[in-house]
Design a protein around this motif. Structure first.
Motif, PDB file in Angstrom:
ATOM      1  N   GLY A 254      26.321  41.462  43.308  1.00 16.26           N
ATOM      2  CA  GLY A 254      27.383  41.918  44.201  1.00 16.26           C
ATOM      3  C   GLY A 254      27.454  43.428  44.272  1.00 16.26           C
ATOM      4  N   LYS A 255      27.242  44.067  43.128  1.00 14.49           N
ATOM      5  CA  LYS A 255      27.262  45.530  43.088  1.00 14.49           C
ATOM      6  C   LYS A 255      26.078  46.105  43.857  1.00 14.49           C
ATOM      7  CE  LYS A 255      27.810  49.380  39.871  1.00 14.49           C
ATOM      8  NZ  LYS A 255      28.013  49.777  38.455  1.00 14.49           N
ATOM      9  N   LYS A 256      24.924  45.461  43.717  1.00 11.56           N
ATOM     10  CA  LYS A 256      23.727  45.968  44.392  1.00 11.56           C
ATOM     11  C   LYS A 256      23.783  45.704  45.902  1.00 11.56           C
ATOM     12  CE  LYS A 256      22.510  47.165  40.434  1.00 11.56           C
ATOM     13  NZ  LYS A 256      22.758  48.561  40.055  1.00 11.56           N
ATOM     14  N   LEU A 257      24.351  44.556  46.282  1.00 13.71           N
ATOM     15  CA  LEU A 257      24.415  44.196  47.701  1.00 13.71           C
ATOM     16  C   LEU A 257      25.642  44.771  48.399  1.00 13.71           C
ATOM     17  CD1 LEU A 257      23.369  40.430  47.393  1.00 13.71           C
ATOM     18  CD2 LEU A 257      21.943  42.312  48.218  1.00 13.71           C
ATOM     19  N   GLY A 258      26.611  45.229  47.612  1.00 18.85           N
ATOM     20  CA  GLY A 258      27.835  45.765  48.193  1.00 18.85           C
ATOM     21  C   GLY A 258      28.794  44.701  48.660  1.00 18.85           C
ATOM     22  N   SER A 259      28.589  43.461  48.209  1.00 19.88           N
ATOM     23  CA  SER A 259      29.471  42.361  48.614  1.00 19.88           C
ATOM     24  C   SER A 259      29.476  41.277  47.548  1.00 19.88           C
ATOM     25  CB  SER A 259      29.014  41.774  49.951  1.00 19.88           C
ATOM     26  OG  SER A 259      29.754  40.601  50.255  1.00 19.88           O
TER      27      SER A 259
ATOM     28  N   LEU B 230      25.312  34.084  32.013  1.00 20.93           N
ATOM     29  CA  LEU B 230      24.202  34.482  32.873  1.00 20.93           C
ATOM     30  C   LEU B 230      24.554  34.444  34.359  1.00 20.93           C
ATOM     31  CD1 LEU B 230      21.329  35.289  33.422  1.00 20.93           C
ATOM     32  CD2 LEU B 230      20.616  32.923  33.071  1.00 20.93           C
ATOM     33  N   GLU B 231      25.050  33.301  34.851  1.00 24.20           N
ATOM     34  CA  GLU B 231      25.284  33.166  36.286  1.00 24.20           C
ATOM     35  C   GLU B 231      26.382  34.110  36.770  1.00 24.20           C
ATOM     36  OE1 GLU B 231      25.737  29.243  37.791  1.00 24.20           O
ATOM     37  OE2 GLU B 231      23.905  28.486  36.861  1.00 24.20           O
ATOM     38  N   LYS B 232      27.463  34.225  36.004  1.00 31.10           N
ATOM     39  CA  LYS B 232      28.546  35.118  36.410  1.00 31.10           C
ATOM     40  C   LYS B 232      28.095  36.567  36.363  1.00 31.10           C
ATOM     41  CE  LYS B 232      32.675  36.065  37.768  1.00 31.10           C
ATOM     42  NZ  LYS B 232      33.086  35.739  39.154  1.00 31.10           N
ATOM     43  N   SER B 233      27.336  36.903  35.318  1.00 27.92           N
ATOM     44  CA  SER B 233      26.824  38.261  35.201  1.00 27.92           C
ATOM     45  C   SER B 233      25.894  38.594  36.358  1.00 27.92           C
ATOM     46  CB  SER B 233      26.073  38.427  33.874  1.00 27.92           C
ATOM     47  OG  SER B 233      25.591  39.739  33.728  1.00 27.92           O
ATOM     48  N   ALA B 234      25.027  37.633  36.720  1.00 22.64           N
ATOM     49  CA  ALA B 234      24.103  37.844  37.838  1.00 22.64           C
ATOM     50  C   ALA B 234      24.878  38.031  39.143  1.00 22.64           C
ATOM     51  CB  ALA B 234      23.152  36.664  37.951  1.00 22.64           C
TER      52      ALA B 234
ATOM     53  N   PHE C 114       6.121  43.151  42.372  1.00 23.25           N
ATOM     54  CA  PHE C 114       6.743  43.504  43.649  1.00 23.25           C
ATOM     55  C   PHE C 114       6.301  44.871  44.178  1.00 23.25           C
ATOM     56  CE2 PHE C 114       9.702  40.333  41.906  1.00 23.25           C
ATOM     57  CZ  PHE C 114       9.774  39.457  42.976  1.00 23.25           C
ATOM     58  N   GLY C 115       5.974  45.781  43.284  1.00 23.21           N
ATOM     59  CA  GLY C 115       5.438  47.068  43.715  1.00 23.21           C
ATOM     60  C   GLY C 115       6.471  48.042  44.249  1.00 23.21           C
ATOM     61  N   SER C 116       7.331  47.594  45.152  1.00 23.90           N
ATOM     62  CA  SER C 116       8.352  48.458  45.734  1.00 23.90           C
ATOM     63  C   SER C 116       9.528  47.610  46.193  1.00 23.90           C
ATOM     64  CB  SER C 116       7.778  49.252  46.918  1.00 23.90           C
ATOM     65  OG  SER C 116       7.343  48.363  47.934  1.00 23.90           O
ATOM     66  N   GLY C 117      10.570  48.276  46.666  1.00 23.77           N
ATOM     67  CA  GLY C 117      11.743  47.560  47.155  1.00 23.77           C
ATOM     68  C   GLY C 117      12.947  47.754  46.263  1.00 23.77           C
ATOM     69  N   LEU C 118      14.054  47.070  46.613  1.00 24.65           N
ATOM     70  CA  LEU C 118      15.327  47.238  45.920  1.00 24.65           C
ATOM     71  C   LEU C 118      15.222  46.877  44.445  1.00 24.65           C
ATOM     72  CD1 LEU C 118      18.365  47.886  46.170  1.00 24.65           C
ATOM     73  CD2 LEU C 118      18.746  45.471  46.730  1.00 24.65           C
ATOM     74  N   LEU C 119      14.536  45.761  44.146  1.00 26.05           N
ATOM     75  CA  LEU C 119      14.414  45.328  42.749  1.00 26.05           C
ATOM     76  C   LEU C 119      13.647  46.358  41.929  1.00 26.05           C
ATOM     77  CD1 LEU C 119      14.848  43.177  40.576  1.00 26.05           C
ATOM     78  CD2 LEU C 119      12.732  42.078  41.331  1.00 26.05           C
ATOM     79  N   VAL C 120      12.557  46.865  42.471  1.00 24.51           N
ATOM     80  CA  VAL C 120      11.742  47.840  41.748  1.00 24.51           C
ATOM     81  C   VAL C 120      12.509  49.147  41.564  1.00 24.51           C
ATOM     82  CG1 VAL C 120       9.632  49.229  41.822  1.00 24.51           C
ATOM     83  CG2 VAL C 120       9.565  46.814  42.471  1.00 24.51           C
ATOM     84  N   GLU C 121      13.265  49.558  42.578  1.00 26.52           N
ATOM     85  CA  GLU C 121      14.090  50.756  42.441  1.00 26.52           C
ATOM     86  C   GLU C 121      15.083  50.606  41.293  1.00 26.52           C
ATOM     87  OE1 GLU C 121      15.979  51.557  46.147  1.00 26.52           O
ATOM     88  OE2 GLU C 121      14.103  51.891  47.235  1.00 26.52           O
ATOM     89  N   ASP C 122      15.657  49.402  41.167  1.00 26.01           N
ATOM     90  CA  ASP C 122      16.624  49.174  40.104  1.00 26.01           C
ATOM     91  C   ASP C 122      15.928  49.102  38.745  1.00 26.01           C
ATOM     92  OD1 ASP C 122      19.482  48.905  39.819  1.00 26.01           O
ATOM     93  OD2 ASP C 122      19.069  46.931  38.980  1.00 26.01           O
ATOM     94  N   ILE C 123      14.734  48.528  38.693  1.00 31.58           N
ATOM     95  CA  ILE C 123      13.974  48.511  37.445  1.00 31.58           C
ATOM     96  C   ILE C 123      13.661  49.933  37.000  1.00 31.58           C
ATOM     97  CG2 ILE C 123      11.742  47.906  36.415  1.00 31.58           C
ATOM     98  CD1 ILE C 123      11.818  45.336  38.099  1.00 31.58           C
ATOM     99  N   ASN C 124      13.272  50.790  37.944  1.00 26.31           N
ATOM    100  CA  ASN C 124      13.001  52.195  37.612  1.00 26.31           C
ATOM    101  C   ASN C 124      14.243  52.869  37.034  1.00 26.31           C
ATOM    102  OD1 ASN C 124      10.305  52.132  38.413  1.00 26.31           O
ATOM    103  ND2 ASN C 124      10.778  52.726  40.526  1.00 26.31           N
TER     104      ASN C 124
END
Length: 263
Positions: free
Chosen positions: A69-74, A60-64, A142-152
């Motif tokens: 890292g992929k989503k944040l670019g770092s 879990l932790e390594k996967s997260a 959350f309604g909107s934002g990076l997390l919601v975009e990824d959920i979509n």
């Protein structure tokens, strides 16, 4: 027609892991590029290696960390975030978050490689429901934002035609099948229409070929057939009990003779 992601779920002790590994082994034999994934539970890499079945173990932790890292670019920033007490506590308090991130990681792998198929061995039926519910719940919160975009993005993938197949594994008993029915209804309410119940470890097909059965086996056979008949409208497949002497021979038997109906 084969799918891109198979999720094998059900209560503990119904044979999920055996069926999931056998399904991955069968897909490989059919020429598919496939990975078995144990989804944040006991690592089955050694067993899969012995069975010549490709596997992917995600902690879990390594996967997260990889996923963030992929989503944040770092990767460095993601590693720092994951080491903070807040995030470690967050995963403990909201297990659905970790499950959703693991699912997101798996979807990333599938999107990156259009030829890849993954068989996900879900720890329990409750886990599968939490995993799917969490994405809908977080989207609503959350309604909107990076997390919601990824959920979509995740939803677009898993709800696409012929991508996801859910198998709910049950033993041939009324209690187990009633629970499997509830899980199927719950997943269908989330619009996962490609969801089927498998009755596993059925003795009746094995006993049918036997003559002069002891009385207790005749009773067992009759009761099992009654249950299977009563629930035939909600079940899709019946997997016969394997006579293999050990885990490896059971997997070989399932993949060679019985599991093909699930593909």
């Amino acid at each position: 027609m084969s799918h891109r992601l198979y999720i094998v779920t059900g209560k503990g002790g119904v044979g999920k892991t055996s069926l999931a590994i056998a399904l991955a082994k069968k897909l490989k034999a059919q020429g598919k590029k496939v990975l078995y994934n144990s989804f944040d539970q006991e690592d089955q890499t050694k067993i899969c290696s012995d069975l010549e079945t490709p596997s992917l173990h995600l902690e879990l932790e390594k996967s997260a960390e990889i996923y963030m890292g992929k989503k944040l670019g770092s990767e460095m920033v993601a590693s720092w975030i994951m080491k903070t007490p807040f995030f470690k506590s967050l995963f403990n308090m909201i297990p659905g978050l970790g499950h959703m991130i693991l699912l997101g990681h798996i979807i990333d792998l599938l999107e990156d490689d259009p030829e890849l198929v993954i068989v996900l061995d879900s720890p329990s039926s409750g886990h599968a429901m939490t995993m799917f519910e969490s994405s809908h719940n977080f989207k609503e919160i959350f309604g909107s934002g990076l997390l919601v975009e990824d959920i979509n993005r995740m939803h677009r993938f898993i709800y696409a035609q012929n991508v996801l197949k859910n198998y709910i594994v049950s033993l041939p008993t009324k209690m187990a099948l009633n629970e499997a029915k509830e899980v199927r209804e719950h997943l269908q309410n989330l619009n996962f229409t490609s969801t089927e119940i498998i009755i596993n470890d059925c003795l009746s097909p094995v006993l049918a070929a036997k003559e002069d059965l002891p009385e207790f086996l005749k009773i067992k056979n009759d009761l099992e057939n009654e249950v299977i008949s009563e629930y035939q409208d909600i079940t899709s497949h019946k997997i016969a009990h394997s006579l293999g002497e050990d885990f490896q021979s059971v997997i070989d038997d399932l993949s060679a003779e019985k599991i093909g109906v699930l593909i």
